[in-house]
Design a protein around this motif. Structure first.
Motif, PDB file in Angstrom:
ATOM      1  N   ARG A   1      43.107  41.296  52.798  1.00 37.32           N
ATOM      2  CA  ARG A   1      41.776  40.723  52.551  1.00 37.32           C
ATOM      3  C   ARG A   1      41.228  41.209  51.205  1.00 37.32           C
ATOM      4  O   ARG A   1      40.613  40.434  50.468  1.00 37.32           O
ATOM      5  CB  ARG A   1      40.821  41.060  53.692  1.00 37.32           C
ATOM      6  CG  ARG A   1      40.978  40.129  54.893  1.00 37.32           C
ATOM      7  CD  ARG A   1      39.854  40.296  55.898  1.00 37.32           C
ATOM      8  NE  ARG A   1      39.870  41.597  56.557  1.00 37.32           N
ATOM      9  CZ  ARG A   1      40.623  41.906  57.593  1.00 37.32           C
ATOM     10  NH1 ARG A   1      41.443  41.018  58.103  1.00 37.32           N
ATOM     11  NH2 ARG A   1      40.569  43.110  58.132  1.00 37.32           N
ATOM     12  N   LEU A   2      41.429  42.481  50.893  1.00 35.98           N
ATOM     13  CA  LEU A   2      40.980  43.008  49.606  1.00 35.98           C
ATOM     14  C   LEU A   2      41.666  42.285  48.446  1.00 35.98           C
ATOM     15  O   LEU A   2      41.029  41.950  47.434  1.00 35.98           O
ATOM     16  CB  LEU A   2      41.250  44.512  49.519  1.00 35.98           C
ATOM     17  CG  LEU A   2      40.373  45.386  50.400  1.00 35.98           C
ATOM     18  CD1 LEU A   2      40.953  46.798  50.496  1.00 35.98           C
ATOM     19  CD2 LEU A   2      38.936  45.423  49.883  1.00 35.98           C
ATOM     20  N   ARG A   3      42.938  42.027  48.589  1.00 38.22           N
ATOM     21  CA  ARG A   3      43.675  41.303  47.548  1.00 38.22           C
ATOM     22  C   ARG A   3      43.131  39.882  47.402  1.00 38.22           C
ATOM     23  O   ARG A   3      43.033  39.354  46.290  1.00 38.22           O
ATOM     24  CB  ARG A   3      45.166  41.285  47.868  1.00 38.22           C
ATOM     25  CG  ARG A   3      45.835  42.625  47.696  1.00 38.22           C
ATOM     26  CD  ARG A   3      47.282  42.579  48.099  1.00 38.22           C
ATOM     27  NE  ARG A   3      47.918  43.878  47.957  1.00 38.22           N
ATOM     28  CZ  ARG A   3      48.994  44.245  48.613  1.00 38.22           C
ATOM     29  NH1 ARG A   3      49.581  43.421  49.467  1.00 38.22           N
ATOM     30  NH2 ARG A   3      49.504  45.449  48.427  1.00 38.22           N
ATOM     31  N   GLU A   4      42.778  39.263  48.548  1.00 37.77           N
ATOM     32  CA  GLU A   4      42.224  37.911  48.511  1.00 37.77           C
ATOM     33  C   GLU A   4      40.841  37.916  47.855  1.00 37.77           C
ATOM     34  O   GLU A   4      40.512  37.011  47.084  1.00 37.77           O
ATOM     35  CB  GLU A   4      42.143  37.320  49.921  1.00 37.77           C
ATOM     36  CG  GLU A   4      41.577  35.916  49.984  1.00 37.77           C
ATOM     37  CD  GLU A   4      42.396  34.852  49.258  1.00 37.77           C
ATOM     38  OE1 GLU A   4      41.902  33.718  49.158  1.00 37.77           O
ATOM     39  OE2 GLU A   4      43.526  35.134  48.791  1.00 37.77           O
ATOM     40  N   VAL A   5      40.046  38.921  48.124  1.00 34.15           N
ATOM     41  CA  VAL A   5      38.740  39.060  47.467  1.00 34.15           C
ATOM     42  C   VAL A   5      38.932  39.148  45.957  1.00 34.15           C
ATOM     43  O   VAL A   5      38.242  38.474  45.183  1.00 34.15           O
ATOM     44  CB  VAL A   5      37.971  40.303  48.001  1.00 34.15           C
ATOM     45  CG1 VAL A   5      36.762  40.606  47.134  1.00 34.15           C
ATOM     46  CG2 VAL A   5      37.566  40.103  49.451  1.00 34.15           C
ATOM     47  N   GLN A   6      39.868  39.968  45.543  1.00 39.28           N
ATOM     48  CA  GLN A   6      40.139  40.130  44.119  1.00 39.28           C
ATOM     49  C   GLN A   6      40.608  38.809  43.499  1.00 39.28           C
ATOM     50  O   GLN A   6      40.172  38.429  42.413  1.00 39.28           O
ATOM     51  CB  GLN A   6      41.192  41.219  43.919  1.00 39.28           C
ATOM     52  CG  GLN A   6      41.397  41.596  42.480  1.00 39.28           C
ATOM     53  CD  GLN A   6      42.300  42.805  42.346  1.00 39.28           C
ATOM     54  OE1 GLN A   6      43.179  43.023  43.170  1.00 39.28           O
ATOM     55  NE2 GLN A   6      42.066  43.601  41.318  1.00 39.28           N
ATOM     56  N   ARG A   7      41.478  38.097  44.196  1.00 38.19           N
ATOM     57  CA  ARG A   7      41.972  36.807  43.689  1.00 38.19           C
ATOM     58  C   ARG A   7      40.833  35.802  43.547  1.00 38.19           C
ATOM     59  O   ARG A   7      40.690  35.139  42.520  1.00 38.19           O
ATOM     60  CB  ARG A   7      43.050  36.247  44.621  1.00 38.19           C
ATOM     61  CG  ARG A   7      43.736  34.987  44.065  1.00 38.19           C
ATOM     62  CD  ARG A   7      44.573  34.282  45.110  1.00 38.19           C
ATOM     63  NE  ARG A   7      43.763  33.651  46.136  1.00 38.19           N
ATOM     64  CZ  ARG A   7      43.082  32.507  45.962  1.00 38.19           C
ATOM     65  NH1 ARG A   7      43.089  31.887  44.806  1.00 38.19           N
ATOM     66  NH2 ARG A   7      42.389  31.992  46.952  1.00 38.19           N
ATOM     67  N   LEU A   8      40.020  35.696  44.600  1.00 32.91           N
ATOM     68  CA  LEU A   8      38.899  34.748  44.550  1.00 32.91           C
ATOM     69  C   LEU A   8      37.944  35.086  43.411  1.00 32.91           C
ATOM     70  O   LEU A   8      37.439  34.198  42.723  1.00 32.91           O
ATOM     71  CB  LEU A   8      38.145  34.742  45.886  1.00 32.91           C
ATOM     72  CG  LEU A   8      38.854  34.076  47.061  1.00 32.91           C
ATOM     73  CD1 LEU A   8      38.132  34.386  48.368  1.00 32.91           C
ATOM     74  CD2 LEU A   8      38.947  32.571  46.832  1.00 32.91           C
ATOM     75  N   SER A   9      37.714  36.361  43.218  1.00 37.99           N
ATOM     76  CA  SER A   9      36.788  36.801  42.179  1.00 37.99           C
ATOM     77  C   SER A   9      37.358  36.576  40.781  1.00 37.99           C
ATOM     78  O   SER A   9      36.697  35.987  39.920  1.00 37.99           O
ATOM     79  CB  SER A   9      36.471  38.279  42.375  1.00 37.99           C
ATOM     80  OG  SER A   9      35.668  38.758  41.332  1.00 37.99           O
ATOM     81  N   GLN A  10      38.588  37.025  40.559  1.00 37.00           N
ATOM     82  CA  GLN A  10      39.159  36.994  39.219  1.00 37.00           C
ATOM     83  C   GLN A  10      39.737  35.637  38.838  1.00 37.00           C
ATOM     84  O   GLN A  10      39.541  35.166  37.726  1.00 37.00           O
ATOM     85  CB  GLN A  10      40.218  38.078  39.077  1.00 37.00           C
ATOM     86  CG  GLN A  10      39.609  39.472  39.132  1.00 37.00           C
ATOM     87  CD  GLN A  10      40.666  40.563  39.037  1.00 37.00           C
ATOM     88  OE1 GLN A  10      41.860  40.304  38.995  1.00 37.00           O
ATOM     89  NE2 GLN A  10      40.203  41.804  39.003  1.00 37.00           N
ATOM     90  N   GLU A  11      40.462  35.002  39.757  1.00 36.85           N
ATOM     91  CA  GLU A  11      41.135  33.745  39.420  1.00 36.85           C
ATOM     92  C   GLU A  11      40.268  32.520  39.647  1.00 36.85           C
ATOM     93  O   GLU A  11      40.373  31.535  38.923  1.00 36.85           O
ATOM     94  CB  GLU A  11      42.430  33.614  40.214  1.00 36.85           C
ATOM     95  CG  GLU A  11      43.474  34.657  39.856  1.00 36.85           C
ATOM     96  CD  GLU A  11      44.718  34.568  40.719  1.00 36.85           C
ATOM     97  OE1 GLU A  11      44.949  33.518  41.343  1.00 36.85           O
ATOM     98  OE2 GLU A  11      45.454  35.571  40.775  1.00 36.85           O
ATOM     99  N   GLU A  12      39.421  32.568  40.676  1.00 35.74           N
ATOM    100  CA  GLU A  12      38.612  31.402  41.026  1.00 35.74           C
ATOM    101  C   GLU A  12      37.172  31.514  40.534  1.00 35.74           C
ATOM    102  O   GLU A  12      36.427  30.547  40.587  1.00 35.74           O
ATOM    103  CB  GLU A  12      38.620  31.191  42.543  1.00 35.74           C
ATOM    104  CG  GLU A  12      40.005  31.060  43.159  1.00 35.74           C
ATOM    105  CD  GLU A  12      40.750  29.818  42.701  1.00 35.74           C
ATOM    106  OE1 GLU A  12      40.094  28.823  42.348  1.00 35.74           O
ATOM    107  OE2 GLU A  12      41.998  29.851  42.682  1.00 35.74           O
TER     108      GLU A  12
END
Length: 139
Positions: free
Chosen positions: A52-63
């Protein structure tokens, strides 16, 4: 495969997720990723938490999604998961060729019961019970 067993200290989870431990504390405070707690209130992160932390980071940085949006997305994903599990449960109940009896439990949820068995109602229940009487000529 899911693994929700709490096992990692915040420092380890932060390293696995590629974040600073203070970021994990902030996400916990905001309710974005809330790990299990030890009796002494220490945080213990599971592999699911790290994902979930990795997904948060992805959503924040990539999206480019802000933290409020990420929190909403994650809540909706949890709700969807619960809804899909309920759909699957109902699909199994509705399989052709299976005769079932439905009733309401103490909370009012519809449950499958075996024929000839009753669900105990709460003492303050205002439940309405409906049934179809058998036709006198039919078994």
């Amino acid at each position: 495969m899911s693994d929700a067993r709490p096992r990692f200290l915040i420092s380890v989870a932060a390293e696995l997720a590629g974040m600073h431990p203070q970021t994990l504390r902030e996400y916990d405070r905001l309710g974005i990723v809330s790990p299990a707690r030890t009796p002494g209130r220490g945080r213990r992160y599971s592999l699911d938490d790290v994902e979930r932390l990795r997904e948060v980071q992805r959503l924040s940085q990539e999206e480019g999604v802000n933290l409020s949006g990420i929190k909403r997305i994650m809540r909706l994903e949890r709700q969807l998961k619960v809804a899909l599990a309920e759909v699957e449960r109902l699909r199994l109940i509705a399989e052709p060729g299976h005769h079932r009896v439905f009733s309401a439990d103490q909370r009012g949820d519809v449950v499958v019961t075996r024929s000839g068995h009753r669900v105990q109602l709460a003492t303050d229940s205002t439940a309405l019970v409906l049934w179809r009487p058998r036709h006198p000529t039919r078994p």
